[in-house]
Design a protein around this motif. Sequence first.
Motif, PDB file in Angstrom:
ATOM      1  N   ILE A 141       0.843  -1.197   0.000  1.00 12.51           N
ATOM      2  CA  ILE A 141       0.000   0.000   0.000  1.00 12.51           C
ATOM      3  C   ILE A 141       0.879   1.248   0.000  1.00 12.51           C
ATOM      4  O   ILE A 141       2.044   1.206   0.386  1.00 12.51           O
ATOM      5  N   ARG A 142       0.299   2.342  -0.417  1.00 10.04           N
ATOM      6  CA  ARG A 142       0.934   3.665  -0.413  1.00 10.04           C
ATOM      7  C   ARG A 142       0.114   4.554   0.511  1.00 10.04           C
ATOM      8  O   ARG A 142      -1.115   4.616   0.376  1.00 10.04           O
ATOM      9  N   ALA A 143       0.779   5.245   1.456  1.00 14.06           N
ATOM     10  CA  ALA A 143       0.025   5.987   2.473  1.00 14.06           C
ATOM     11  C   ALA A 143       0.596   7.374   2.723  1.00 14.06           C
ATOM     12  O   ALA A 143       1.807   7.540   2.873  1.00 14.06           O
ATOM     13  N   TRP A 144      -0.295   8.354   2.779  1.00 11.22           N
ATOM     14  CA  TRP A 144       0.033   9.730   3.174  1.00 11.22           C
ATOM     15  C   TRP A 144      -0.602   9.960   4.534  1.00 11.22           C
ATOM     16  O   TRP A 144      -1.810   9.804   4.700  1.00 11.22           O
ATOM     17  N   LEU A 184       6.153   2.793   9.493  1.00 10.66           N
ATOM     18  CA  LEU A 184       6.096   2.672   8.039  1.00 10.66           C
ATOM     19  C   LEU A 184       7.490   2.813   7.437  1.00 10.66           C
ATOM     20  O   LEU A 184       7.848   2.112   6.484  1.00 10.66           O
ATOM     21  N   LYS A 185       8.273   3.724   8.005  1.00 17.46           N
ATOM     22  CA  LYS A 185       9.646   3.889   7.518  1.00 17.46           C
ATOM     23  C   LYS A 185      10.480   2.636   7.777  1.00 17.46           C
ATOM     24  O   LYS A 185      11.233   2.186   6.908  1.00 17.46           O
ATOM     25  N   ASP A 239       5.956   2.786   1.080  1.00 22.50           N
ATOM     26  CA  ASP A 239       5.859   3.976   0.251  1.00 22.50           C
ATOM     27  C   ASP A 239       4.935   4.931   0.997  1.00 22.50           C
ATOM     28  O   ASP A 239       3.714   4.868   0.851  1.00 22.50           O
ATOM     29  N   PHE A 240       5.508   5.802   1.845  1.00 23.41           N
ATOM     30  CA  PHE A 240       4.694   6.660   2.702  1.00 23.41           C
ATOM     31  C   PHE A 240       5.212   8.094   2.674  1.00 23.41           C
ATOM     32  O   PHE A 240       6.350   8.355   2.289  1.00 23.41           O
ATOM     33  N   HIS A 241       4.348   9.004   3.117  1.00 17.07           N
ATOM     34  CA  HIS A 241       4.738  10.408   3.267  1.00 17.07           C
ATOM     35  C   HIS A 241       4.059  10.926   4.526  1.00 17.07           C
ATOM     36  O   HIS A 241       2.866  10.683   4.734  1.00 17.07           O
ATOM     37  N   MET A 292       9.531   2.295  -1.289  1.00 17.39           N
ATOM     38  CA  MET A 292       9.876   3.553  -0.650  1.00 17.39           C
ATOM     39  C   MET A 292      10.709   4.430  -1.572  1.00 17.39           C
ATOM     40  O   MET A 292      11.586   3.946  -2.290  1.00 17.39           O
ATOM     41  N   ASP A 293      10.422   5.712  -1.561  1.00 14.07           N
ATOM     42  CA  ASP A 293      11.214   6.682  -2.306  1.00 14.07           C
ATOM     43  C   ASP A 293      12.662   6.599  -1.816  1.00 14.07           C
ATOM     44  O   ASP A 293      12.923   6.668  -0.611  1.00 14.07           O
TER      45      ASP A 293
END
Length: 408
Positions: free
Chosen positions: A314-317, A343-344, A349-351, A390-391
Amino acid sequence: MMRWTTFLLVAVCWAEEVPFSEVVKMARSASPKLAETIGAEKLQKGTGWFSHGPDFLFAVASPSRPELIVDDGAPVRMSKNKEGVWWATTKLATGRSHNFTYRVDGRPFGGAENMPAFGPDSYEKPGVPKGKLDGKHVHASKIYPGMKSDYWIYVPAQYDGSTAVAFMIWQDGQGLVNREMPTRAQIVWDNLTHEKRIPVMIHILVAPGMIGDRRMRSVEYDTMNDTYVKFIRDEIVPEVAKNYKLREDGYSHAIAGNSSGGICAFNAAYTHPEYFTRVLSRVGSFTSIQWQPGVLDGGNVYPFKIRKEPKKNIRAWLQDGSGDLENNHGSWPMQNVAMANSLKMKEYDFHFVWGNGSHSGSAGNAELPEEMIWLWRDYDPTKTSQQFTMDPAEKDKPYFRVKALNRE
């Protein structure tokens, strides 16, 4: 069982129909229209302000010279008009919320929190076609027996019915029905879709349900199982799909919410990543609201679940602020920081966005364009899946740490 109240929006001063330059002229010339625009009571209490984009005007009635302090910054000099009203203008960063207060004779006075500073993508632009709001619809649930829920469907102008499109679920959808304040969400969706910075998608705005006079919001949003996901997947989406072509792949599905709606969004994707892959959580309630020890986990366990369980695709903001809630359910700020670090650690893939706001949707509303672009970046309608990673720039950054406390 503990109950949780509906997520509240902060009341602030808005008068969009008046150009900012005109309000400045009112303040400078001591026009009586200033009190009409900002509010006479707000002038007396020191809580009034007016903004458009980065431009903010503050005005207060005070016998002594006040000092204006924005976001704990250096005092801003104020001018006095002939009616004894002090005023000042300043430019503030957009895409976030701000706080202010006054000091009068050395003492704090007035002020307000959570003033959203909207960027250009949150205002109407020439030549951008408007979508349409379809609804209100009322759904009678079988998954939650006896519950009725209102929902609306926002359809972008680019949707022509020939091709199935992505969709995004919005908790507390009743708060997005107004085109302008407080969220400006419909305007953002139109601008970004027109400029092809997000794909054409259907937005499904779902309000919390009711069983008679019983509010079901916390039961739906804060309960850490997959009942709500099934409600959306098996009841709401099929109803919408009767009139709109929706893609069935989780790669094309997103879910968003504030507060309890924020943890609801994350829980939906975490428990069913095959159905929801994109998450927007603002001031998320990763706390113990529906925790039943020995019976049902609460949202407070999520930072630990993420670290101990296999990574989900998943991708999460996530967004929160230092002034968020602290009560018997838990600490919203500390839990959101813990979520970001978890998450890190698992290389999601998080912000994570951290501000100085309290338990309000204002900061999230201001940053909505950035949120949407980030969540839907690199979306390819020819695909049905993607492995989120992850970026690389995030990997080089440290964990989030508390470096200062609000006390000595």
